[in-house]
Structures are given as C-alpha cells and as structure tokens.
Design a protein around this motif. Structure first.
Motif, PDB file in Angstrom:
ATOM      1  N   GLY A  28       0.789  -1.224   0.000  1.00  0.00           N
ATOM      2  CA  GLY A  28       0.000   0.000   0.000  1.00  0.00           C
ATOM      3  C   GLY A  28       0.819   1.271   0.000  1.00  0.00           C
ATOM      4  N   HIS A  88       1.796   3.093  -4.721  1.00  0.00           N
ATOM      5  CA  HIS A  88       0.749   3.852  -5.425  1.00  0.00           C
ATOM      6  C   HIS A  88       0.510   5.229  -4.807  1.00  0.00           C
ATOM      7  N   PHE A 103       1.974  -4.715  -2.872  1.00  0.00           N
ATOM      8  CA  PHE A 103       0.519  -4.525  -2.952  1.00  0.00           C
ATOM      9  C   PHE A 103       0.288  -3.129  -3.508  1.00  0.00           C
ATOM     10  N   VAL A 104      -0.411  -3.034  -4.654  1.00  0.00           N
ATOM     11  CA  VAL A 104      -0.782  -1.726  -5.204  1.00  0.00           C
ATOM     12  C   VAL A 104      -2.242  -1.770  -5.645  1.00  0.00           C
ATOM     13  N   TYR A 105      -2.842  -0.596  -5.778  1.00  0.00           N
ATOM     14  CA  TYR A 105      -4.257  -0.489  -6.123  1.00  0.00           C
ATOM     15  C   TYR A 105      -4.520  -0.815  -7.590  1.00  0.00           C
ATOM     16  N   ARG A 152     -11.768   0.102  -8.248  1.00  0.00           N
ATOM     17  CA  ARG A 152     -11.799   1.300  -7.404  1.00  0.00           C
ATOM     18  C   ARG A 152     -12.407   2.501  -8.138  1.00  0.00           C
ATOM     19  N   ASP A 211      -3.638   4.444  -9.552  1.00  0.00           N
ATOM     20  CA  ASP A 211      -4.255   3.126  -9.655  1.00  0.00           C
ATOM     21  C   ASP A 211      -3.814   2.456 -10.960  1.00  0.00           C
ATOM     22  N   THR A 216      -9.568  -4.680  -7.060  1.00  0.00           N
ATOM     23  CA  THR A 216      -9.299  -3.483  -6.265  1.00  0.00           C
ATOM     24  C   THR A 216      -7.817  -3.312  -5.973  1.00  0.00           C
ATOM     25  N   HIS A 217      -7.057  -4.401  -6.109  1.00  0.00           N
ATOM     26  CA  HIS A 217      -5.619  -4.319  -5.859  1.00  0.00           C
ATOM     27  C   HIS A 217      -4.914  -5.503  -6.508  1.00  0.00           C
ATOM     28  N   TYR A 218      -3.614  -5.353  -6.673  1.00  0.00           N
ATOM     29  CA  TYR A 218      -2.747  -6.448  -7.124  1.00  0.00           C
ATOM     30  C   TYR A 218      -1.762  -6.737  -6.004  1.00  0.00           C
ATOM     31  N   GLU A 219      -1.614  -8.021  -5.693  1.00  0.00           N
ATOM     32  CA  GLU A 219      -0.657  -8.432  -4.673  1.00  0.00           C
ATOM     33  C   GLU A 219       0.206  -9.526  -5.297  1.00  0.00           C
TER      34      GLU A 219
END
Length: 400
Positions: free
Chosen positions: A130, A133, A158-160, A165, A235, A304-307
C-alpha cells in the motif's frame, strides 16, 4: 520545494493526522497470520521448496503504524526486521505497537522509500504494502527498493487496481471539488465525505458500492481518510502494472492469489475461447501471459488491488513432477495452517480444508525429518494425492 517534495509532505501530513492502519495495539503477539509475511510460507509459495536459511534481513518499506511489521517480527523468529516510513507520527505508533507486543527484533527509521539506499546492506525479503501507489514517482520508488534486494531475495508488493476502485476515484474527486481551497485539511475532507454519503440517495451507485465493500472498515476515520482524501494515488491496470514491474529490473514470480487469475473460472464453459486466449501473443509474436491477465480483469473488473511477488535471480522454481526427487524430499507442515491436528483445518489462506483419513495420517508424519519414501512406507497415499497437498500449500518440502 519541488512537486515531489510537496506531495511527500502532504502524504506525511495525512498520516500524522490519521496514523494508518488503525488496528488496536495489543500487549501480546497479534492473532493469526498473513502467510505473505512468513518467510517459510512465502518462499515455498514462490519456489516450491523450503528456503536454505531463516536468519534473514527483512525490510518493511512504508511500514505505517507497524501492523505488518509486528507480524513480520513474530512470524519470522530468526529474522532482523527494519521498518521505514515517511510519517513521524505513524512511526511513533509503530514503535509503541512492537514494543508492547514484544516484537523486539526491529529497528525503525524515519525515511522515504526514495532514500532507502541510506540503510546498510541488502534484504532477503522486502515487504511494500500500500505504498508505491502513493508515491509521486512509483518507478523511482520500486527501483530504489530493488537495489536493496539481495540475490535470491523476494519482494512482496501490494498496489491499487483501477477497475475495482472506480467508484472510489469518483468520490475522491467529488470531495476534492467541494473542499476547494480547504484541500489538505484532512479532517475537513473526512467530514465532507461523510456528509456526501449521508445525503446521497440509497440507490446511488457510490453509496451501494461503499455499503457492499468498504462501510465496515470506513467507520474509522483513519480508513475513510486513507481511502477518500489521500493527496496522492495512482491506480493500475495490468498494462501499467507490468510497466512498473519491468522498470524494477526484477523477475515477476506471480500473483499471491493465483486462483483469481485462472481464466477457466470465467470461460470454462467455452473451451474454444480458452483456446483463443492461449494463442494471445505480444508484439513480437511470443505467447503472452500478460494479455491473458488483462482479459481476466476486463471480464471480472472487481480488481481493487494487485498483490504479487518479485524476485532477484538466482531463484529456481521446483515443480516436483519428478517422482524420484519427490520421494527423496523431506516434508514439513506449512507454518501458516490453523487447526491441525484435525481433519478439518484452515489452510494458508484461511480456507476450510477437509482432509481424508490418509491425508490426515500423512500430515501427522510430516515432521521435517522423515523423507517422503519413509512416510509412504507407513501411510497408504499416492504421490498424486501428495502433490495435491503441495498444491494446496499444506506442506513445505526440503529438497534432498
């Protein structure tokens, strides 16, 4: 002050006002686990085998209030952990959190990701959740981190994601418009945002999305502010995500939620479309997994996010398809398994697993000292069944 410095200052001000994440501070280790923060579980997920060492160095890059940092210390008892963050106020919370729970193998530095080269040495695991981004220049940030990753090391990011979103983006812009010259007053931004949600009709799309996905956590002003009044956010979609990844110079190992990225769950009833997707290629005509990822997020825009994990070579993946190698390996239980010994347990992702009697007997023998051959001489279970346990991440294998 440069534009980048101004953004960094605004981000620091937000988290000084609303330290994040706002989880309560406990006088004991935190409950449960996140397997992505457990070196043994994460390394096995990425490579198929147990790491050669556990006395590693871990960097929590953008540690915030220390929620992840605390887990990194407690889940990795032989590791030395370093946490850095841009917000002095949030760092103070992180220090108290770790001190209170006995997470004493950690040191904190008031430092930007851009300046991470000031830390001595390299790190075997870098955790960056987090954060990228929220940088004005994420590529510069990921490149700075990549330089600190040791050979054979892993980076968890982890990014959005922009598709899932979309409603959040609209609300962010609406709040900013109504704040006008009060932008940067984050308490005012939270008040304006809550007034908007309270005033909109119940069937409004933004209200429905908030109630479906975010309302529970957004009862806390810290979460509401982080989501809706953040001064800097970028994002991603699959295309822009891999531009970021490629710029790092590291290898893409894979998403940490591979089930989502399985096209069969969406188009399994149309094998001809699955075949077409398998023929997708890049500009040079080479098979392209990235285009299949893009297809999946277009068909299921809940991203909503990529991990995911990146790695610095040399990193060798073991698939255990060779019977001889598998029989010589030594299995042990994945440390991120809850409820064992029992035939009904939670796996590394807290999904319920119902073990057969043979699987249960097999797992009871996985003590980290007996070879697969030794165990199979006493338990009636096939190698295919064992491979299924490996696929479910229930066991970690030590190569011969």
């Amino acid at each position: 002050m440069s534009d980048s410095q101004a953004v960094s200052s605004a981000v620091a001000k937000l988290y000084d006002t609303y330290p994040f994440p706002p989880e309560p501070i406990l006088d004991e280790p935190p409950p449960g686990y996140n397997w992505r923060w457990n070196w043994l579980a994460a390394y096995s997920f990425c490579t198929g085998r147990k790491p050669a060492k556990q006395d590693i160095r871990i960097l929590d890059a953008g540690c915030g209030s220390g929620v992840g940092t605390e887990y990194l210390v407690h889940l990795n008892p032989q590791a030395q952990v370093v946490g850095i963050d841009l917000s002095a106020g949030t760092l103070a919370v992180a220090k108290e959190r770790c001190q209170r729970s006995g997470a004493n193998r950690v040191e904190f530095h008031h430092l930007s990701l851009y300046d991470v080269e000031q830390l001595p040495g390299e790190f075997d695991l870098i955790n960056c959740v987090g954060v990228l981004h929220h940088l004005p220049d994420p590529i510069r940030g990921i490149q700075a981190l990549a330089k600190k990753l040791a050979p054979g090391g892993l980076m968890h990011i982890f990014v959005y994601g922009e598709l899932g979103r979309w409603e959040i983006q609209l609300m962010q812009k609406a709040i900013a418009l109504l704040q006008n010259d009060k932008r940067g007053d984050y308490r005012d931004g939270v008040q304006v945002g809550r007034q908007i949600f309270a005033s909109l009709p119940e069937n409004n799309r933004l209200v429905k999305r908030e109630k479906e996905r975010w309302a529970m956590e957004n009862q806390r002003d810290e979460c509401f502010a982080d989501m809706y009044v953040h001064p800097q956010e970028i994002d991603y979609n699959i295309d822009t995500l891999f531009e970021l990844i490629d710029a790092s110079g590291l290898d893409f190992i894979g998403f940490s939620n591979p089930g989502f990225w399985n096209l069969d769950r969406l188009l399994g009833k149309a094998p001809e479309l699955i075949q077409r997707a398998g023929e997708l290629s890049d500009a040079s005509g080479r098979p392209c997994q990235r285009q299949r990822y893009r297809l999946i997020e277009l068909l299921d825009p809940e991203v909503t996010h990529y991990e995911f994990f990146l790695g610095r070579p040399p990193i060798t993946k073991t698939d255990w398809s060779d019977d001889k190698a598998l029989l010589q390996a030594i299995p042990e239980l994945n440390p991120c398994t809850d409820g064992f010994p029992s035939q009904v347990l939670f796996n590394y992702e807290y999904q319920v697993v119902n073990l057969s009697t043979a699987e249960f007997e097999f797992l009871q023998k996985c003590n980290g000292s007996s070879t697969m051959t030794d165990i199979l001489s006493t338990v009636q279970i096939s190698l295919d069944e064992v491979r299924n346990l490996i696929k479910q991440q229930l066991i970690i294998l030590i190569p011969a």
